[in-house]
Design a protein around this motif. Structure first.
Motif, PDB file in Angstrom:
ATOM      1  N   ARG A 143       0.851  -1.187   0.000  1.00  0.00           N
ATOM      2  CA  ARG A 143       0.000   0.000   0.000  1.00  0.00           C
ATOM      3  C   ARG A 143       0.890   1.241   0.000  1.00  0.00           C
ATOM      4  NH1 ARG A 143      -2.620   2.432   4.936  1.00  0.00           N
ATOM      5  NH2 ARG A 143      -1.689   4.192   3.818  1.00  0.00           N
ATOM      6  N   PRO A 144       0.344   2.384  -0.426  1.00  0.00           N
ATOM      7  CA  PRO A 144       1.120   3.629  -0.357  1.00  0.00           C
ATOM      8  C   PRO A 144       1.292   4.046   1.112  1.00  0.00           C
ATOM      9  CG  PRO A 144      -0.777   3.824  -1.846  1.00  0.00           C
ATOM     10  CD  PRO A 144      -0.975   2.579  -1.056  1.00  0.00           C
ATOM     11  N   PRO A 145       2.266   4.924   1.400  1.00  0.00           N
ATOM     12  CA  PRO A 145       3.248   5.483   0.465  1.00  0.00           C
ATOM     13  C   PRO A 145       4.357   4.480   0.169  1.00  0.00           C
ATOM     14  CG  PRO A 145       3.657   6.298   2.682  1.00  0.00           C
ATOM     15  CD  PRO A 145       2.392   5.488   2.768  1.00  0.00           C
ATOM     16  N   TYR A 146       4.867   4.519  -1.077  1.00  0.00           N
ATOM     17  CA  TYR A 146       5.900   3.591  -1.481  1.00  0.00           C
ATOM     18  C   TYR A 146       7.271   4.232  -1.340  1.00  0.00           C
ATOM     19  CZ  TYR A 146       2.255   0.563  -3.230  1.00  0.00           C
ATOM     20  OH  TYR A 146       1.169  -0.255  -3.308  1.00  0.00           O
ATOM     21  N   LEU A 147       8.189   3.456  -0.769  1.00  0.00           N
ATOM     22  CA  LEU A 147       9.545   3.941  -0.556  1.00  0.00           C
ATOM     23  C   LEU A 147      10.479   3.446  -1.655  1.00  0.00           C
ATOM     24  CD1 LEU A 147      11.858   5.124   1.232  1.00  0.00           C
ATOM     25  CD2 LEU A 147      11.933   2.896   2.373  1.00  0.00           C
ATOM     26  N   LEU A 148      10.281   2.209  -2.088  1.00  0.00           N
ATOM     27  CA  LEU A 148      11.224   1.558  -2.988  1.00  0.00           C
ATOM     28  C   LEU A 148      10.710   1.524  -4.419  1.00  0.00           C
ATOM     29  CD1 LEU A 148      12.023  -1.458  -0.659  1.00  0.00           C
ATOM     30  CD2 LEU A 148      13.303   0.678  -0.872  1.00  0.00           C
ATOM     31  N   ALA A 149      11.644   1.494  -5.348  1.00  0.00           N
ATOM     32  CA  ALA A 149      11.287   1.374  -6.759  1.00  0.00           C
ATOM     33  C   ALA A 149      10.801  -0.043  -7.035  1.00  0.00           C
ATOM     34  CB  ALA A 149      12.516   1.677  -7.623  1.00  0.00           C
ATOM     35  N   PRO A 150      10.017  -0.231  -8.114  1.00  0.00           N
ATOM     36  CA  PRO A 150       9.572  -1.579  -8.462  1.00  0.00           C
ATOM     37  C   PRO A 150      10.766  -2.522  -8.605  1.00  0.00           C
ATOM     38  CG  PRO A 150       8.416   0.053  -9.777  1.00  0.00           C
ATOM     39  CD  PRO A 150       9.495   0.797  -9.036  1.00  0.00           C
ATOM     40  N   ASN A 151      10.555  -3.793  -8.270  1.00  0.00           N
ATOM     41  CA  ASN A 151      11.667  -4.738  -8.301  1.00  0.00           C
ATOM     42  C   ASN A 151      11.294  -5.986  -9.076  1.00  0.00           C
ATOM     43  OD1 ASN A 151      10.417  -6.578  -6.056  1.00  0.00           O
ATOM     44  ND2 ASN A 151      10.467  -4.513  -5.202  1.00  0.00           N
ATOM     45  N   GLU A 152      10.826  -5.793 -10.323  1.00  0.00           N
ATOM     46  CA  GLU A 152      10.431  -6.915 -11.146  1.00  0.00           C
ATOM     47  C   GLU A 152      11.534  -7.965 -11.296  1.00  0.00           C
ATOM     48  OE1 GLU A 152      10.057  -3.729 -11.931  1.00  0.00           O
ATOM     49  OE2 GLU A 152       8.296  -3.338 -13.181  1.00  0.00           O
ATOM     50  N   PRO A 153      12.807  -7.572 -11.551  1.00  0.00           N
ATOM     51  CA  PRO A 153      13.840  -8.601 -11.731  1.00  0.00           C
ATOM     52  C   PRO A 153      13.962  -9.531 -10.521  1.00  0.00           C
ATOM     53  CG  PRO A 153      14.622  -6.469 -12.505  1.00  0.00           C
ATOM     54  CD  PRO A 153      13.324  -6.215 -11.792  1.00  0.00           C
ATOM     55  N   LEU A 154      13.887  -8.972  -9.324  1.00  0.00           N
ATOM     56  CA  LEU A 154      13.998  -9.804  -8.133  1.00  0.00           C
ATOM     57  C   LEU A 154      12.840 -10.787  -8.048  1.00  0.00           C
ATOM     58  CD1 LEU A 154      15.161  -7.343  -5.333  1.00  0.00           C
ATOM     59  CD2 LEU A 154      16.394  -9.324  -6.182  1.00  0.00           C
ATOM     60  N   ASP A 155      11.617 -10.290  -8.277  1.00  0.00           N
ATOM     61  CA  ASP A 155      10.455 -11.159  -8.182  1.00  0.00           C
ATOM     62  C   ASP A 155      10.441 -12.195  -9.306  1.00  0.00           C
ATOM     63  OD1 ASP A 155       9.615  -9.915  -5.923  1.00  0.00           O
ATOM     64  OD2 ASP A 155       8.133  -8.631  -6.894  1.00  0.00           O
ATOM     65  N   GLU A 156      10.817 -11.761 -10.502  1.00  0.00           N
ATOM     66  CA  GLU A 156      10.869 -12.711 -11.619  1.00  0.00           C
ATOM     67  C   GLU A 156      11.879 -13.812 -11.338  1.00  0.00           C
ATOM     68  OE1 GLU A 156      10.333 -11.495 -15.872  1.00  0.00           O
ATOM     69  OE2 GLU A 156      10.893  -9.544 -15.020  1.00  0.00           O
ATOM     70  N   ALA A 157      13.030 -13.428 -10.790  1.00  0.00           N
ATOM     71  CA  ALA A 157      14.054 -14.426 -10.476  1.00  0.00           C
ATOM     72  C   ALA A 157      13.542 -15.399  -9.424  1.00  0.00           C
ATOM     73  CB  ALA A 157      15.320 -13.730  -9.980  1.00  0.00           C
ATOM     74  N   ALA A 158      12.804 -14.869  -8.445  1.00  0.00           N
ATOM     75  CA  ALA A 158      12.246 -15.738  -7.401  1.00  0.00           C
ATOM     76  C   ALA A 158      11.246 -16.714  -7.998  1.00  0.00           C
ATOM     77  CB  ALA A 158      11.591 -14.888  -6.321  1.00  0.00           C
ATOM     78  N   ILE A 159      10.384 -16.234  -8.886  1.00  0.00           N
ATOM     79  CA  ILE A 159       9.383 -17.098  -9.516  1.00  0.00           C
ATOM     80  C   ILE A 159      10.053 -18.177 -10.361  1.00  0.00           C
ATOM     81  CG2 ILE A 159       7.528 -17.140 -11.228  1.00  0.00           C
ATOM     82  CD1 ILE A 159       6.731 -14.334 -10.169  1.00  0.00           C
ATOM     83  N   ARG A 160      11.120 -17.786 -11.070  1.00  0.00           N
ATOM     84  CA  ARG A 160      11.818 -18.766 -11.917  1.00  0.00           C
ATOM     85  C   ARG A 160      12.453 -19.884 -11.096  1.00  0.00           C
ATOM     86  NH1 ARG A 160      13.591 -14.183 -14.886  1.00  0.00           N
ATOM     87  NH2 ARG A 160      15.599 -14.269 -13.817  1.00  0.00           N
TER      88      ARG A 160
END
Length: 333
Positions: A143-160
């Motif tokens: 939920r907002p407020p967001y502190l960190l930038a999106p982290n798609e690479p980290l999540d994608e790596a975790a899913i893989r």
């Protein structure tokens, strides 16, 4: 002997020494010889008793070798004050001694880590390390407020590598322009996402063994709690599970399928909902605003509202609540 029977024991004088002191008080003082006569002591024992009372400040010594008593109201008060200072020093030493005790326990049996983390860099580093270390599951309340930038690479790596990634988003996450994309939603690539009207905290829970949870929701604040403590992990896991169970589901089709043309799709009570209709119902249930839904669909608010009216007409209602009731009756949810 009880303390009440020998009060001088509290200031370091045993019963024998107290008896000698009381005898000297009745006489106003005395000598080693007088103690030998009065108590049947040998001379070395008598000298030792007098020396003990003298060092305690209860007797004064003349050059002749005779000892005189000092007013006990003053002498004992000074003795008590001295003993109080000594006891206070012992009490103060308890803290440092306790640290030695804790350190020995930590080195012998590792304890779960629980600490507060502050500062954007420190919080970000810890957050990324958690995701990189995940082996089975990542659960998040976002939920907002967001502190960190999106982290798609980290999540994608975790899913893989076989990690199940689940996220519950607050409806306010979609209020800003591009919010849907900026959050780095990985629904189309394996993330399981749901949405609720509101969330009380931000949380990331990894492998049900370590967690970070926000301590404040004020904009610009970064304080969060990092914990490995099993009781806290259990509570935070239950919190996530409750919100996950109550949230509206968002599938890959919800986030990637293009909106259907106005009025398109079969009509009739027996049909299944289109992806757009099901997505609208899910976002209605979560309380997402029309403007945010329109941005997600890539259409104007006016166009979206026309499509919402088409959905209302299909379900025979005029508002979001009625739409939810009618959709539930048709088993669309």
């Amino acid at each position: 002997m009880a303390e009440a029977d020998a009060p001088m024991a509290l200031v370091g004088l045993d019963a024998d020494t107290e008896a000698v002191y009381r005898e000297l008080l009745t006489r106003g003082g005395g000598t080693a010889d007088s103690l030998v006569t009065a108590f049947g002591l040998n001379r070395s024992q008598a000298v030792a008793q007098l020396d003990r009372l003298h060092r305690s400040g209860l007797l004064s010594r003349r050059s002749s070798g005779e000892y005189q008593t000092v007013d006990p109201r003053h002498a004992l008060a000074a003795l008590v004050e001295s003993r109080t200072r000594q006891l206070a020093a012992v009490r103060d030493a308890a803290s440092s001694l306790g640290e030695l005790f804790d350190e020995a326990r930590r080195s012998g049996t590792p304890q779960p880590d629980t600490r507060t983390i502050s500062g954007a860099e420190e919080v970000g580093d810890c957050y990324y390390r958690l995701k990189q270390a995940a082996r089975r599951e990542i659960c998040e309340l976002q939920r907002p407020p967001y502190l960190l930038a999106p982290n798609e690479p980290l999540d994608e790596a975790a899913i893989r590598r076989g990690v199940r990634v689940r996220a519950v988003y607050a409806a306010a996450s979609f209020d800003d322009d591009g919010g849907w994309q900026d959050l780095g939603s990985l629904v189309s690539r394996g993330e399981e996402a749901r949405v609720v009207p509101a969330l009380p905290v931000k949380l990331v829970l990894v492998d049900r063994s370590v967690a970070m949870v926000s301590l404040t929701l004020e904009g610009g604040s970064t304080d969060c709690l990092y914990t490995e403590a099993p009781p806290l992990i259990e509570v935070l896991s239950e919190l996530f599970d409750r919100y996950w169970a109550a949230a509206a589901r968002l599938s890959a089709a919800d986030t990637s399928a293009a909106p259907a043309p106005d009025g398109a799709g079969p009509v009739g009570g027996a049909r299944r909902p289109t992806e757009e209709e099901r997505q609208l119902l899910a976002l209605f249930a979560a309380g997402v605003k029309d403007d945010a839904i329109a941005r997600q669909f890539g259409v104007s608010t006016r166009t979206l509202r026309r499509r919402i009216q088409n959905l209302y007409a299909e379900l025979g209602t005029t508002n979001r609540f009625g739409a939810g009731v009618a959709a539930a009756r048709r088993n669309w949810l």
